[in-house]
Scaffold this motif. Structure first.
Motif, PDB file in Angstrom:
ATOM      1  N   ALA A  11       0.835  -1.199   0.000  1.00 18.70           N
ATOM      2  CA  ALA A  11       0.000   0.000   0.000  1.00 18.70           C
ATOM      3  C   ALA A  11       0.874   1.256   0.000  1.00 18.70           C
ATOM      4  O   ALA A  11       0.558   2.244  -0.665  1.00 18.70           O
ATOM      5  N   SER A  12       1.983   1.208   0.721  1.00 15.48           N
ATOM      6  CA  SER A  12       2.913   2.326   0.730  1.00 15.48           C
ATOM      7  C   SER A  12       3.465   2.577  -0.674  1.00 15.48           C
ATOM      8  O   SER A  12       3.583   3.728  -1.116  1.00 15.48           O
TER       9      SER A  12
ATOM     10  N   GLY B  43     -14.010   3.452  -3.394  1.00 17.99           N
ATOM     11  CA  GLY B  43     -14.411   3.251  -2.009  1.00 17.99           C
ATOM     12  C   GLY B  43     -13.298   2.686  -1.148  1.00 17.99           C
ATOM     13  O   GLY B  43     -13.526   2.272  -0.011  1.00 17.99           O
ATOM     14  N   ILE B  44     -12.080   2.674  -1.675  1.00 18.53           N
ATOM     15  CA  ILE B  44     -10.939   2.073  -0.970  1.00 18.53           C
ATOM     16  C   ILE B  44      -9.965   3.166  -0.536  1.00 18.53           C
ATOM     17  O   ILE B  44      -9.544   3.981  -1.343  1.00 18.53           O
ATOM     18  N   ASP B  45      -9.619   3.146   0.736  1.00 22.34           N
ATOM     19  CA  ASP B  45      -8.662   4.083   1.304  1.00 22.34           C
ATOM     20  C   ASP B  45      -7.282   3.436   1.245  1.00 22.34           C
ATOM     21  O   ASP B  45      -7.047   2.406   1.882  1.00 22.34           O
ATOM     22  N   LEU B  46      -6.372   4.032   0.493  1.00 21.33           N
ATOM     23  CA  LEU B  46      -5.031   3.451   0.357  1.00 21.33           C
ATOM     24  C   LEU B  46      -4.187   3.588   1.615  1.00 21.33           C
ATOM     25  O   LEU B  46      -3.109   3.007   1.687  1.00 21.33           O
ATOM     26  N   ASP B  47      -4.671   4.319   2.611  1.00 19.18           N
ATOM     27  CA  ASP B  47      -3.950   4.352   3.889  1.00 19.18           C
ATOM     28  C   ASP B  47      -4.157   3.052   4.644  1.00 19.18           C
ATOM     29  O   ASP B  47      -3.309   2.659   5.433  1.00 19.18           O
ATOM     30  N   MET B  48      -5.287   2.380   4.402  1.00 16.77           N
ATOM     31  CA  MET B  48      -5.594   1.128   5.095  1.00 16.77           C
ATOM     32  C   MET B  48      -6.386   0.180   4.187  1.00 16.77           C
ATOM     33  O   MET B  48      -7.560  -0.099   4.468  1.00 16.77           O
ATOM     34  N   PRO B  49      -5.797  -0.308   3.101  1.00 15.67           N
ATOM     35  CA  PRO B  49      -6.552  -1.257   2.278  1.00 15.67           C
ATOM     36  C   PRO B  49      -6.788  -2.542   3.073  1.00 15.67           C
ATOM     37  O   PRO B  49      -5.940  -2.973   3.844  1.00 15.67           O
ATOM     38  N   CYS B  50      -7.958  -3.126   2.905  1.00 12.09           N
ATOM     39  CA  CYS B  50      -8.322  -4.261   3.753  1.00 12.09           C
ATOM     40  C   CYS B  50      -7.902  -5.610   3.187  1.00 12.09           C
ATOM     41  O   CYS B  50      -7.898  -6.605   3.902  1.00 12.09           O
ATOM     42  N   SER B  51      -7.549  -5.646   1.892  1.00 10.48           N
ATOM     43  CA  SER B  51      -7.192  -6.933   1.292  1.00 10.48           C
ATOM     44  C   SER B  51      -6.344  -6.722   0.047  1.00 10.48           C
ATOM     45  O   SER B  51      -6.243  -5.606  -0.469  1.00 10.48           O
ATOM     46  N   ASP B  52      -5.778  -7.822  -0.432  1.00  8.95           N
ATOM     47  CA  ASP B  52      -5.020  -7.774  -1.683  1.00  8.95           C
ATOM     48  C   ASP B  52      -5.919  -7.326  -2.837  1.00  8.95           C
ATOM     49  O   ASP B  52      -5.501  -6.543  -3.692  1.00  8.95           O
TER      50      ASP B  52
END
Length: 85
Positions: A21-22, A51-60
């Motif tokens: 993600a980084s 709808g996805i926050d790249l600071d905290m993606p929840c999955s691959d």
């Protein structure tokens, strides 16, 4: 590092999700520089579109979807929303 190096790291499943993600956020910075906007505008666009926050993606899978949006911005297939700029 170049956009290409960061892109390869995003795709490397052996790298932990947080690190990938980084690298995706680093790619967002490269795209922001290309579009002459702030990185936050690119990240906001990705979040709005996916709808996805790249600071905290929840999955691959979520990371892949968000990164596809960054790639679309880079290639010109998507345009940055005026409110995000």
């Amino acid at each position: 590092m170049s956009y290409s190096v960061h892109r390869r790291m995003v795709a490397d499943a052996a790298v932990p999700l947080e690190r990938r993600a980084s690298h995706a956020r680093s790619c967002a910075l490269h795209v922001a520089e290309k579009l002459a906007v702030k990185r936050s505008a690119v990240l906001a666009h990705v979040k709005q579109r996916t709808g996805i926050d790249l600071d905290m993606p929840c999955s691959d899978e979520a990371l892949a979807i968000a990164f596809a949006s960054i790639e679309a911005l880079r290639s010109g297939a998507q345009k940055l929303a005026q409110s995000a700029a």
